[in-house]
Design an enzyme around this catalytic site. Structure first.
Site, PDB file in Angstrom:
ATOM      1  N   LYS A 163      39.378  32.616  13.955  1.00  0.00           N
ATOM      2  CA  LYS A 163      40.561  31.950  13.407  1.00  0.00           C
ATOM      3  C   LYS A 163      40.218  31.337  12.059  1.00  0.00           C
ATOM      4  O   LYS A 163      41.082  31.175  11.210  1.00  0.00           O
ATOM      5  CB  LYS A 163      41.026  30.799  14.303  1.00  0.00           C
ATOM      6  CG  LYS A 163      40.898  31.066  15.769  1.00  0.00           C
ATOM      7  CD  LYS A 163      41.330  29.885  16.611  1.00  0.00           C
ATOM      8  CE  LYS A 163      40.328  29.651  17.741  1.00  0.00           C
ATOM      9  NZ  LYS A 163      40.848  29.050  18.922  1.00  0.00           N
TER      10      LYS A 163
ATOM     11  N   LYS B 283      29.646  26.693   9.520  1.00  0.00           N
ATOM     12  CA  LYS B 283      30.840  25.869   9.274  1.00  0.00           C
ATOM     13  C   LYS B 283      30.607  24.916   8.111  1.00  0.00           C
ATOM     14  O   LYS B 283      31.522  24.663   7.326  1.00  0.00           O
ATOM     15  CB  LYS B 283      31.219  25.088  10.538  1.00  0.00           C
ATOM     16  CG  LYS B 283      31.826  25.983  11.602  1.00  0.00           C
ATOM     17  CD  LYS B 283      32.311  25.173  12.789  1.00  0.00           C
ATOM     18  CE  LYS B 283      32.798  26.054  13.912  1.00  0.00           C
ATOM     19  NZ  LYS B 283      33.022  25.330  15.153  1.00  0.00           N
TER      20      LYS B 283
ATOM     21  N   LYS C  48      32.392  38.414  13.175  1.00  0.00           N
ATOM     22  CA  LYS C  48      33.258  38.299  14.361  1.00  0.00           C
ATOM     23  C   LYS C  48      34.700  37.974  13.978  1.00  0.00           C
ATOM     24  O   LYS C  48      34.937  37.333  12.941  1.00  0.00           O
ATOM     25  CB  LYS C  48      32.704  37.250  15.330  1.00  0.00           C
ATOM     26  CG  LYS C  48      32.795  35.842  14.822  1.00  0.00           C
ATOM     27  CD  LYS C  48      32.432  34.824  15.906  1.00  0.00           C
ATOM     28  CE  LYS C  48      32.601  33.427  15.308  1.00  0.00           C
ATOM     29  NZ  LYS C  48      32.339  32.334  16.177  1.00  0.00           N
TER      30      LYS C  48
HETATM   31  P1  TYM Z   1      36.099  28.681  20.462  1.00  0.00           P
HETATM   32  O1  TYM Z   1      37.298  27.793  20.570  1.00  0.00           O
HETATM   33  O2  TYM Z   1      35.662  29.084  19.107  1.00  0.00           O
HETATM   34  O3  TYM Z   1      36.313  29.999  21.300  1.00  0.00           O
HETATM   35  C1  TYM Z   1      36.742  30.004  22.656  1.00  0.00           C
HETATM   36  C2  TYM Z   1      36.070  31.147  23.401  1.00  0.00           C
HETATM   37  O4  TYM Z   1      36.361  32.402  22.768  1.00  0.00           O
HETATM   38  C3  TYM Z   1      35.142  33.111  22.505  1.00  0.00           C
HETATM   39  N1  TYM Z   1      35.283  33.869  21.253  1.00  0.00           N
HETATM   40  C4  TYM Z   1      35.017  35.182  21.130  1.00  0.00           C
HETATM   41  N2  TYM Z   1      34.608  36.102  22.017  1.00  0.00           N
HETATM   42  C5  TYM Z   1      34.454  37.386  21.572  1.00  0.00           C
HETATM   43  N3  TYM Z   1      34.685  37.771  20.298  1.00  0.00           N
HETATM   44  C6  TYM Z   1      35.092  36.883  19.364  1.00  0.00           C
HETATM   45  N4  TYM Z   1      35.337  37.289  18.118  1.00  0.00           N
HETATM   46  C7  TYM Z   1      35.274  35.513  19.766  1.00  0.00           C
HETATM   47  N5  TYM Z   1      35.671  34.390  19.119  1.00  0.00           N
HETATM   48  C8  TYM Z   1      35.667  33.400  20.048  1.00  0.00           C
HETATM   49  C9  TYM Z   1      34.082  32.025  22.366  1.00  0.00           C
HETATM   50  O5  TYM Z   1      32.795  32.531  22.628  1.00  0.00           O
HETATM   51  C10 TYM Z   1      34.526  31.011  23.406  1.00  0.00           C
HETATM   52  O6  TYM Z   1      34.031  31.345  24.679  1.00  0.00           O
HETATM   53  N6  TYM Z   1      32.234  25.549  21.040  1.00  0.00           N
HETATM   54  C11 TYM Z   1      33.279  26.256  21.756  1.00  0.00           C
HETATM   55  C12 TYM Z   1      34.191  25.352  22.565  1.00  0.00           C
HETATM   56  C13 TYM Z   1      33.531  24.511  23.605  1.00  0.00           C
HETATM   57  C14 TYM Z   1      32.954  24.984  24.813  1.00  0.00           C
HETATM   58  C15 TYM Z   1      32.539  23.818  25.512  1.00  0.00           C
HETATM   59  C16 TYM Z   1      32.740  26.247  25.359  1.00  0.00           C
HETATM   60  C17 TYM Z   1      33.441  23.161  23.607  1.00  0.00           C
HETATM   61  N7  TYM Z   1      32.837  22.725  24.754  1.00  0.00           N
HETATM   62  C18 TYM Z   1      31.898  23.916  26.749  1.00  0.00           C
HETATM   63  C19 TYM Z   1      32.113  26.341  26.599  1.00  0.00           C
HETATM   64  C20 TYM Z   1      31.694  25.184  27.281  1.00  0.00           C
HETATM   65  C21 TYM Z   1      34.160  26.964  20.738  1.00  0.00           C
HETATM   66  O7  TYM Z   1      34.292  26.529  19.607  1.00  0.00           O
HETATM   67  O8  TYM Z   1      34.871  28.018  21.249  1.00  0.00           O
END
Ligand code: TYM
Length: 336
Positions: free
Chosen positions: A205, A121, A202
């Site tokens: 967004k 990022k 991957k």
């Molecule tokens: P975020 O908002 O990027 O994504 C949310 C969830 O979607 C999954 N994900 C994917 N899974 C498969 N293929 C993909 N291309 C893909 N893109 C996203 C992510 O693995 C996630 O499970 N840091 C985290 C948010 C967060 C969080 C937490 C998660 C903050 N606190 C505590 C778990 C527990 C994030 O940015 O997810």
């Protein structure tokens, strides 16, 4: 001797979070959200829209507010039921930012420097906030506040979960048992949904790859077009092998995750890429259409969504405040 001896096994607690950073895509759905829905039936499930995490990158205030509300509606449209789980916005429960400070003081600069999400990022951003660097400390706070046993996430969150476990163990060994050390739950199919145009990276967004990403609210025609144009390879064999055939394997894993079938097994049903693409598009459309219809209904009543988020935040805070107090006391902060 007691007349009745009832042993109640503690129900496992599940926690996960998602950023309100615009549209939800097929990766979020297959990698995480479908699992979230399943967990609410079997476990005590707590799900959080992590709006404070979104602030680590520049945001338009009005868009952030809209995205947060719409994400709550999308999560409910996907199947989260506020009567079966706790659904809330991170900024509504101030314990998250308070515990995050204790976590920042437990994790080292070196550990944070090794986080690949930060490297990715920060390479793509002109302004690198301190919050982007300490992001994993806030994520650890999210998880540890709820005495979480299981964290359903996609594969890209592996490193964040490892550092959360390290932080919990370090805090416990310095100050005595305070936190439950959580485990991640990563699905067998769909854990890494890749970009349709660049299957080596991957689906995301933030990558700005319009043709490589399928949004949950995307119209059927557009889904079909994007999957038809998905990058494959020239050897013509339908086989699940991510290292050698990333594009084809991505389609197999999307179809597998959407239909609850092992991608290797899915491969046996197809001889031609064209047929695989048609079946993948059909399955994605079948999965997304009912979500889109429910979302349109929920969108009609934003005040009800806000009410549900408020109820969720109150429920979350009951648990979060106890854990925060325990942590504050154990590390030596004087009670007020
Ligand atoms: P975020 O908002 O990027 O994504 C949310 C969830 O979607 C999954 N994900 C994917 N899974 C498969 N293929 C993909 N291309 C893909 N893109 C996203 C992510 O693995 C996630 O499970 N840091 C985290 C948010 C967060 C969080 C937490 C998660 C903050 N606190 C505590 C778990 C527990 C994030 O940015 O997810």
């Amino acid at each position: 001797m007691p007349i009745h001896r009832v042993t109640l096994a503690k129900m496992a607690r599940v926690f996960s979070g998602i950023q309100p950073s615009g549209d939800l895509h097929l990766g979020n759905l297959l990698g995480a959200l479908m699992n979230w829905v399943n967990h609410q039936e079997e476990h005590e499930a707590v799900y959080c829209i992590v709006d404070l995490h979104a602030l680590t990158l520049p945001q338009d205030p009005e868009e952030l507010r809209t995205n947060t509300l719409e994400l709550a509606q999308l999560l409910m449209a996907v199947g989260l039921n506020p009567e079966r789980c706790t659904l809330f916005a991170q900024s509504h429960v101030p314990e998250h930012s308070q515990l995050a400070w204790l976590m920042e003081c437990t994790v080292s600069y070196g550990e944070l420097s090794r986080m690949t999400a930060f490297k990715d990022k920060s390479d793509r951003s002109d302004f690198i906030s301190a919050g982007l660097f300490t992001y994993p400390a806030l994520q650890a706070a999210d998880i540890l506040l709820y005495d979480t046993d299981l964290v359903p996430v996609g594969d890209d969150q592996r490193q964040h979960l490892e550092i959360t476990r390290d932080i919990a163990e370090r805090f416990n060994s310095r100050f005595g048992e305070t936190f439950v050390v959580p485990q991640h739950v990563i699905p067998a199919a769909g854990a890494r949904v890749m970009d349709l145009q660049h299957p080596e990276r991957k689906m995301s967004k933030s990558q700005d790859s319009v043709n490589g990403t399928i949004n949950v609210l995307e119209p059927p025609d557009s889904i079909r077009k994007k999957i038809k144009r998905a990058v494959t390879d020239s050897d013509g064999e339908v086989r699940f092998d991510f290292a050698k055939k990333a594009g084809v394997s991505n389609l197999l894993s999307i179809l597998g995750a959407a239909t609850g079938t092992d991608p290797n097994k899915v491969a046996e049903s197809f001889d031609r890429y064209g047929d695989l693409k048609t079946a993948t598009a059909d399955a994605a459309i079948e999965l997304l259409l009912p979500i889109q219809q429910r979302f349109a209904e929920l969108q009609a009543d934003p005040s009800e969504t806000r009410r549900l988020l408020k109820v969720g935040a109150e429920k979350a805070q009951e648990v979060a405040s106890q854990t925060l107090n325990r942590a504050k006391q154990n590390c030596g902060l004087l009670e007020a």
